[in-house]
Design a protein around this motif. Structure first.
Motif, PDB file in Angstrom:
ATOM      1  N   THR A 115       0.842  -1.195   0.000  1.00 54.48           N
ATOM      2  CA  THR A 115       0.000   0.000   0.000  1.00 54.48           C
ATOM      3  C   THR A 115       0.875   1.242   0.000  1.00 54.48           C
ATOM      4  N   PRO A 116       0.702   2.149  -0.962  1.00 55.01           N
ATOM      5  CA  PRO A 116       1.510   3.374  -0.953  1.00 55.01           C
ATOM      6  C   PRO A 116       1.180   4.244   0.246  1.00 55.01           C
ATOM      7  N   GLN A 117       2.217   4.746   0.900  1.00 47.54           N
ATOM      8  CA  GLN A 117       2.039   5.632   2.051  1.00 47.54           C
ATOM      9  C   GLN A 117       2.442   7.056   1.717  1.00 47.54           C
ATOM     10  N   GLY A 118       2.715   7.320   0.465  1.00 48.41           N
ATOM     11  CA  GLY A 118       3.224   8.603   0.008  1.00 48.41           C
ATOM     12  C   GLY A 118       4.094   8.340  -1.200  1.00 48.41           C
ATOM     13  N   ALA A 119       4.825   9.361  -1.643  1.00 48.33           N
ATOM     14  CA  ALA A 119       5.610   9.232  -2.870  1.00 48.33           C
ATOM     15  C   ALA A 119       6.758   8.241  -2.723  1.00 48.33           C
ATOM     16  N   MET A 120       7.344   8.109  -1.526  1.00 47.02           N
ATOM     17  CA  MET A 120       8.574   7.334  -1.369  1.00 47.02           C
ATOM     18  C   MET A 120       8.483   6.225  -0.329  1.00 47.02           C
ATOM     19  N   VAL A 121       7.296   5.887   0.160  1.00 46.24           N
ATOM     20  CA  VAL A 121       7.168   4.840   1.174  1.00 46.24           C
ATOM     21  C   VAL A 121       6.049   3.883   0.777  1.00 46.24           C
ATOM     22  N   THR A 122       6.326   2.598   0.882  1.00 47.64           N
ATOM     23  CA  THR A 122       5.334   1.563   0.611  1.00 47.64           C
ATOM     24  C   THR A 122       5.212   0.673   1.844  1.00 47.64           C
ATOM     25  N   GLN A 123       4.010   0.575   2.376  1.00 46.13           N
ATOM     26  CA  GLN A 123       3.758  -0.303   3.516  1.00 46.13           C
ATOM     27  C   GLN A 123       3.428  -1.695   2.985  1.00 46.13           C
ATOM     28  N   VAL A 124       4.166  -2.700   3.433  1.00 38.44           N
ATOM     29  CA  VAL A 124       3.958  -4.065   2.968  1.00 38.44           C
ATOM     30  C   VAL A 124       3.613  -4.951   4.151  1.00 38.44           C
ATOM     31  N   GLN A 125       2.495  -5.668   4.020  1.00 37.56           N
ATOM     32  CA  GLN A 125       2.066  -6.609   5.048  1.00 37.56           C
ATOM     33  C   GLN A 125       2.050  -8.007   4.453  1.00 37.56           C
ATOM     34  N   LEU A 126       2.564  -8.956   5.202  1.00 34.15           N
ATOM     35  CA  LEU A 126       2.741 -10.314   4.703  1.00 34.15           C
ATOM     36  C   LEU A 126       2.010 -11.311   5.587  1.00 34.15           C
ATOM     37  N   ALA A 127       1.397 -12.287   4.941  1.00 36.15           N
ATOM     38  CA  ALA A 127       0.883 -13.478   5.622  1.00 36.15           C
ATOM     39  C   ALA A 127       1.345 -14.681   4.820  1.00 36.15           C
ATOM     40  N   GLY A 128       1.956 -15.662   5.477  1.00 33.35           N
ATOM     41  CA  GLY A 128       2.497 -16.784   4.725  1.00 33.35           C
ATOM     42  C   GLY A 128       2.517 -18.069   5.519  1.00 33.35           C
ATOM     43  N   TRP A 129       2.864 -19.145   4.827  1.00 33.68           N
ATOM     44  CA  TRP A 129       3.016 -20.443   5.471  1.00 33.68           C
ATOM     45  C   TRP A 129       4.186 -21.185   4.843  1.00 33.68           C
ATOM     46  N   ALA A 130       4.706 -22.156   5.571  1.00 36.63           N
ATOM     47  CA  ALA A 130       5.827 -22.956   5.059  1.00 36.63           C
ATOM     48  C   ALA A 130       5.823 -24.318   5.718  1.00 36.63           C
ATOM     49  N   THR A 131       6.278 -25.328   4.969  1.00 37.00           N
ATOM     50  CA  THR A 131       6.467 -26.670   5.513  1.00 37.00           C
ATOM     51  C   THR A 131       7.950 -26.859   5.821  1.00 37.00           C
ATOM     52  N   ASP A 132       8.274 -27.933   6.503  1.00 38.47           N
ATOM     53  CA  ASP A 132       9.664 -28.172   6.887  1.00 38.47           C
ATOM     54  C   ASP A 132      10.529 -28.511   5.683  1.00 38.47           C
ATOM     55  N   GLY A 133      11.737 -27.929   5.662  1.00 36.81           N
ATOM     56  CA  GLY A 133      12.706 -28.227   4.623  1.00 36.81           C
ATOM     57  C   GLY A 133      13.499 -29.474   4.962  1.00 36.81           C
ATOM     58  N   PRO A 134      14.578 -29.745   4.207  1.00 37.65           N
ATOM     59  CA  PRO A 134      15.367 -30.974   4.413  1.00 37.65           C
ATOM     60  C   PRO A 134      16.080 -31.016   5.755  1.00 37.65           C
ATOM     61  N   ARG A 135      16.275 -29.864   6.376  1.00 38.63           N
ATOM     62  CA  ARG A 135      16.941 -29.838   7.683  1.00 38.63           C
ATOM     63  C   ARG A 135      15.950 -29.657   8.824  1.00 38.63           C
ATOM     64  N   GLY A 136      14.675 -29.843   8.526  1.00 37.75           N
ATOM     65  CA  GLY A 136      13.665 -29.761   9.571  1.00 37.75           C
ATOM     66  C   GLY A 136      13.234 -28.366   9.920  1.00 37.75           C
ATOM     67  N   LYS A 137      13.668 -27.379   9.147  1.00 39.21           N
ATOM     68  CA  LYS A 137      13.274 -25.991   9.406  1.00 39.21           C
ATOM     69  C   LYS A 137      12.377 -25.500   8.274  1.00 39.21           C
ATOM     70  N   PRO A 138      11.321 -24.755   8.627  1.00 36.25           N
ATOM     71  CA  PRO A 138      10.408 -24.272   7.582  1.00 36.25           C
ATOM     72  C   PRO A 138      11.049 -23.205   6.705  1.00 36.25           C
ATOM     73  N   ALA A 139      10.708 -23.215   5.422  1.00 35.77           N
ATOM     74  CA  ALA A 139      11.220 -22.225   4.469  1.00 35.77           C
ATOM     75  C   ALA A 139      10.315 -20.985   4.519  1.00 35.77           C
ATOM     76  N   THR A 140      10.317 -20.334   5.652  1.00 30.11           N
ATOM     77  CA  THR A 140       9.409 -19.213   5.878  1.00 30.11           C
ATOM     78  C   THR A 140       9.805 -17.998   5.043  1.00 30.11           C
ATOM     79  N   ILE A 141       8.838 -17.439   4.315  1.00 26.40           N
ATOM     80  CA  ILE A 141       9.057 -16.249   3.499  1.00 26.40           C
ATOM     81  C   ILE A 141       8.873 -15.017   4.371  1.00 26.40           C
ATOM     82  N   ALA A 142       9.815 -14.075   4.292  1.00 26.97           N
ATOM     83  CA  ALA A 142       9.753 -12.867   5.124  1.00 26.97           C
ATOM     84  C   ALA A 142      10.176 -11.650   4.308  1.00 26.97           C
ATOM     85  N   ILE A 143       9.732 -10.486   4.751  1.00 27.92           N
ATOM     86  CA  ILE A 143      10.166  -9.226   4.159  1.00 27.92           C
ATOM     87  C   ILE A 143      11.466  -8.811   4.818  1.00 27.92           C
TER      88      ILE A 143
END
Length: 296
Positions: free
Chosen positions: A242-270
């Motif tokens: 969402t634009p907050q003005g000419a030079m700022v963008t507010q980004v909100q994330l919701a995501g999910w991840a399953t466990d990778g090969p080392r047992g840790k989730p591949a969580t997507i983040a900003i």
């Protein structure tokens, strides 16, 4: 910038309490979000009709009205009409034309969407569904990025690794599966990725993981998916920009991840900050197409 008539995801529903209003912006449009008497999230223009004080600095009454902090005028969410003025006597009625502009809202997959056009002419219903599998790790967070809204879209389509980090994954922004392409009212880019921890002297001829980025016209609402070599989805996220003005963008994330090969989730983040040098190297080849889509 002026907010165009779109469904904009402006907040996570969990961030709107029953006890107080919340201020959000879409371009130059200031809005106040609050829960009405039914518990639903309402959106009004963030200014009192009396002296234009920000309603977001006020309170939410027990009846679910938002009350101005200056002189106590109270407004309902459904219509934006003023329902009470403290210095009126019991015999005085609030004139019917006293009110502020209301906006249509929707709750989709935990996001609060606001339609910035006329309430009687809303567009297609917003979408943010991710269909998280049972047992997946989920995440929600937000960042204010120091870049214009259009630049955010260009980075997502050309160099998503500047904006995103994924647990246990190394994104290969220089390995693109073909050029960005249009799909209905969106542009799609696909990139290679590898499990982190492996030294790479050169790019693999066929990376085992694929990151797919879909950016919608206008709002730049973004769906991101990560699939393994068996084409199984192992992570996904929806990002509301969402634009907050000419030079700022507010980004909100919701995501999910399953466990990778080392047992840790591949969580997507900003990422918490932008790599300025990486931004400078961005080719922004997809930007003209995205702007053309947004103009229709």
């Amino acid at each position: 910038m002026t907010a165009r008539p779109y469904w904009w995801a402006v907040a996570h529903e969990a961030d709107i309490p029953a006890s107080r209003p919340v201020a959000v912006k879409v371009g130059d449009l200031a809005l106040v979000l609050f829960r009405d008497g039914t518990g639903a999230v309402a959106a009004l223009e963030d200014r009192c009709a009396h002296r234009r004080a920000p309603l977001s600095l006020g309170v939410v009454t027990a009846e679910g009205l938002v009350q101005c902090p200056y002189h106590g005028w109270r407004y309902e969410g459904a219509s934006g009409k003023c329902r009470a003025i403290p210095n009126f006597s019991a015999q005085e009625k609030v004139p019917g034309n006293f009110g502020v502009r209301p906006f249509a809202t929707r709750i989709v997959d935990g996001f609060v969407f606001v339609w910035t056009g006329d309430r009687g002419d809303v567009g297609n219903e917003p979408s943010a569904t991710m269909d998280a599998p049972v047992g997946a790790t989920t995440a929600r967070h937000a960042r204010a990025l120091p870049c214009p809204h259009a630049m955010y879209a260009a980075l997502m389509l050309d160099r998503p690794g500047v904006l995103l980090s994924i647990g246990g994954i190394r994104l290969l922004d220089d390995f693109r599966w073909g050029d960005p392409r249009r799909e209905e009212s969106a542009i799609v880019s696909e990139f290679g990725a590898v499990w982190s921890g492996k030294r790479l002297d050169r790019l693999p001829s066929s990376p085992p993981l694929t990151l797919r980025v879909t950016v919608a016209a206008g709002t730049a609402a973004t769906h991101v998916t990560l699939r393994d070599e068996a084409d199984t989805m192992i992570a996904a996220a929806f990002l509301a920009a969402t634009p907050q003005g000419a030079m700022v963008t507010q980004v909100q994330l919701a995501g999910w991840a399953t466990d990778g090969p080392r047992g840790k989730p591949a969580t997507i983040a900003i990422r918490p900050s932008l790599d300025v040098e990486a931004v400078a190297r961005t080719r922004v080849a997809a930007l003209p197409d995205w702007q053309a889509l947004s103009a229709v």
